[in-house]
Motif scaffolding. Sequence first.
Motif, short mmCIF file in Angstrom:
data_model
loop_
_atom_site.label_atom_id
_atom_site.label_comp_id
_atom_site.label_asym_id
_atom_site.label_seq_id
_atom_site.Cartn_x
_atom_site.Cartn_y
_atom_site.Cartn_z
N ARG A 21 -2.00 11.34 0.28
CA ARG A 21 -1.70 10.60 1.43
C ARG A 21 -3.00 10.61 2.26
N GLY A 22 -3.49 9.40 2.52
CA GLY A 22 -4.56 9.53 3.41
C GLY A 22 -4.15 9.64 4.93
N HIS A 23 -5.18 9.91 5.70
CA HIS A 23 -4.85 9.54 7.18
C HIS A 23 -6.09 9.05 7.83
N PRO A 24 -5.79 7.93 8.56
CA PRO A 24 -4.67 7.32 8.69
C PRO A 24 -4.05 6.48 7.73
N ASP A 25 -2.75 6.49 7.42
CA ASP A 25 -2.35 5.71 6.24
C ASP A 25 -1.80 4.33 6.88
N VAL A 26 -1.33 3.37 5.84
CA VAL A 26 -1.05 2.15 6.33
C VAL A 26 -0.04 1.92 7.37
N ASP A 27 1.06 2.94 7.26
CA ASP A 27 2.16 3.15 8.39
C ASP A 27 1.61 3.22 9.83
N VAL A 28 0.38 4.22 10.08
CA VAL A 28 -0.37 4.36 11.27
C VAL A 28 -0.72 2.94 11.62
N ILE A 73 6.47 -7.35 27.74
CA ILE A 73 7.34 -7.48 26.50
C ILE A 73 7.90 -6.11 26.44
N VAL A 74 9.13 -5.89 26.32
CA VAL A 74 9.82 -4.73 26.06
C VAL A 74 9.43 -4.31 24.61
N PHE A 75 9.00 -3.13 24.32
CA PHE A 75 8.46 -2.85 23.08
C PHE A 75 9.39 -1.74 22.48
N GLN A 76 9.78 -1.84 21.34
CA GLN A 76 10.82 -1.06 20.54
C GLN A 76 10.08 -0.70 19.33
N PRO A 77 9.41 0.48 19.12
CA PRO A 77 9.02 1.06 17.80
C PRO A 77 9.78 0.93 16.74
N ILE A 78 9.15 0.98 15.53
CA ILE A 78 10.33 0.95 14.37
C ILE A 78 10.59 2.40 14.39
N PRO A 79 11.99 2.89 14.19
CA PRO A 79 12.15 4.13 14.15
C PRO A 79 11.47 4.79 12.67
N GLY A 80 10.94 5.96 13.06
CA GLY A 80 10.24 6.75 12.17
C GLY A 80 8.76 6.18 11.94
N ALA A 81 8.66 5.45 12.59
CA ALA A 81 7.03 4.98 12.47
C ALA A 81 6.21 6.52 12.84
N VAL A 82 5.14 6.70 11.99
CA VAL A 82 4.63 7.92 11.97
C VAL A 82 3.41 7.86 12.74
N ASP A 83 2.67 9.00 12.93
CA ASP A 83 1.61 9.08 13.75
C ASP A 83 0.66 9.51 12.74
N MET A 121 0.76 -1.13 -0.14
CA MET A 121 0.10 0.26 -0.06
C MET A 121 0.80 1.29 0.18
N ARG A 122 2.15 1.21 0.46
CA ARG A 122 2.74 2.34 0.53
C ARG A 122 3.38 2.81 -0.71
N ALA A 123 3.04 2.00 -1.71
CA ALA A 123 3.53 2.38 -3.07
C ALA A 123 2.46 3.30 -3.71
N VAL A 124 1.20 3.37 -3.29
CA VAL A 124 0.16 3.92 -3.90
C VAL A 124 -0.66 5.00 -2.68
N PRO A 125 -1.31 6.03 -3.09
CA PRO A 125 -1.98 6.67 -2.06
C PRO A 125 -2.97 5.77 -1.53
N ASN A 126 -3.04 5.81 0.04
CA ASN A 126 -3.83 4.96 0.77
C ASN A 126 -4.10 5.54 2.22
N GLN A 127 -5.24 4.79 2.51
CA GLN A 127 -5.87 5.23 3.88
C GLN A 127 -6.44 4.01 4.30
N VAL A 128 -6.52 3.87 5.69
CA VAL A 128 -6.99 2.61 6.51
C VAL A 128 -8.29 2.95 7.41
N GLY A 129 -9.11 2.21 7.41
CA GLY A 129 -10.29 2.48 8.06
C GLY A 129 -10.39 2.56 9.71
#
Length: 356
Positions: free
Chosen positions: A317-324, A346-356, A111-119
Motif C-alpha cells: 500500500r502506498g502512502h498517501p493512497d487513493v483513499d487519502v 456546508i455541514v461536512f460528513q466524512p465517509i465513515p472509515g475514511a483513512v488518514d 485504484m483501490r484494486a491495485v497497490p497505489n499511491q497519489v502524488g
Amino acid sequence: MRIALIGCGHIGTVHSFALKQLADVGEIDARVVTTYDPDASRAEKLAAPHGAIAADSIEDALDGADVAWICSWTSAHLPAVEAAVARGMAVFCEKPLAPTLAECERVGRLMRAVPNQVGLVLRHAPVFANVADIVADGRYGLPMAVMLRDDQYFPNQAMYGSTWRCDVAKAGGGALIEHSIHDVDVLRWILGDPDRVTARTASHFSHPGIEDAVTAGFAYPDGTVATLVSVWHQVMTRPSTRRLEVLFEEAFCWTEDDYLGPLHVETSSGSEVLLGEAPAYAARFDLPEILAKSLSAYAEPARLFLSALATEGTDARGHPDVDVALAAHRLVDAAYRSAAAGGETIVFQPIPGAVD
Ligand SMILES: NC(=O)c1ccc[n+]([C@@H]2O[C@H](COP(=O)([O-])OP(=O)(O)OC[C@H]3O[C@@H](n4cnc5c(N)ncnc54)[C@H](O)[C@@H]3O)[C@@H](O)[C@H]2O)c1
C-alpha cells in the motif's frame, strides 16, 4: 520493476529525474522502461536518459511495464488509470485525481484494486510531520486556530508553462483543486476532518471556471478553526510559496518552508527551531545540494512506494493512497459548493472509515 511514465511534461520530468537518481544511487531496483505523451518529442526526451522506449500509445507503454507512473494533465488521469488497472498494474497517480468529484470516486474505485499511491507529496514533508506530532501529542494544548497561505504566480507560464490549467474541463477548477488540494490534505493530516466548511472564490484573470483567489474556512468538532488562503497572482518572483501558522493554547508555531522547515515554536518560556532533514541518500545524487534536497521531496515517496512493491508485491500500500486523496477531494468539493452558494456553511460528513 519496470515503470511506464505516462505524461512527460513538468512533473513527469521531475519524476523521471527522481527515479533515475534513486536507481543510480542504488535506492530502488526499478527503472523507467517506457514513456508516453501525445507530444512525442516530450516522450522521447524523457525516454533518452533511461534508455527507455518512447511508445506511440498508452497501451504500448503499459504493456511493457509493471507500474504505471501517471503524470499527465488532470483530465487524462482517469483513462490512464483504467488502462493500467485493467492490466493489474500498480499505479502511482498525480494529484488531483480528476477534474470532478464523480470522476475522482471512479479513479478511487479503480485504484483501490491495485497497490497505489497519489502524488500528495507534502505528506512526506518533515516540517508538517513535526506540526502533526505537536498536535497529536498535545504538548502545547489544543490548536486553537490554523492559518495556511499558499500563493504562486498563475501557473500557465514560466516553469509550469501549461495551457490546460486555464481550461476547467481539463483542470477541474483553479487554485483550490489544482494546487491547494495539497493544503487541504495537510490540514486534514494535522487536524482531521472538519464538520463545517465555508468558502469564497474569485477569478481575476478571465479564465472561466478557474478561480485564482480562494478563502476556505474549516471548523472542527473540538472547536479548532482553520483558514486557507490560496492565490494565483502575477508576481513572477513567487513560485509555489506557503506559510503555515498554528496558534496553540500554549505555543505559536510557524513555517515558511513546505519541506524541511524550519518550524519556529514560541512559548512563554522561549523559542526553539525544528529543522527537518532530507534523506541521507540525497547527498549521493549527482546534483548540486540545493537541487538534491528539493528533488528528494519527490524521490522519497517514490522510493517508499517502489520498495513496498518490491517487498510486499500486490499487498503493498502506498502512502498517501487513493483513499487519502479522495478524502481531500471531498473537502475541496464541499468548499466549491459553499462558494457556489455565496459562502454558505456546508455541514461536512466524512465517509465513515475514511483513512488518514
Ligand atoms: N505533486 C505535485 O507537486 C505536482 C506538481 C505539478 C503538477 N502536478 C500534477 O501533475 C499533472 C501534470 O502537471 P504538469 O505540471 O506536469 O503539466 P504539463 O502541462 O507540464 O504536462 C502535462 C503533460 O500531460 C500530457 N498529456 C496530455 N494528455 C495525455 C495523455 N492522454 N496521456 C499521456 N500524457 C498526456 C501533455 O502532453 C503534457 O506533456 C497535473 O495533474 C498536475 O496537477 C503535481
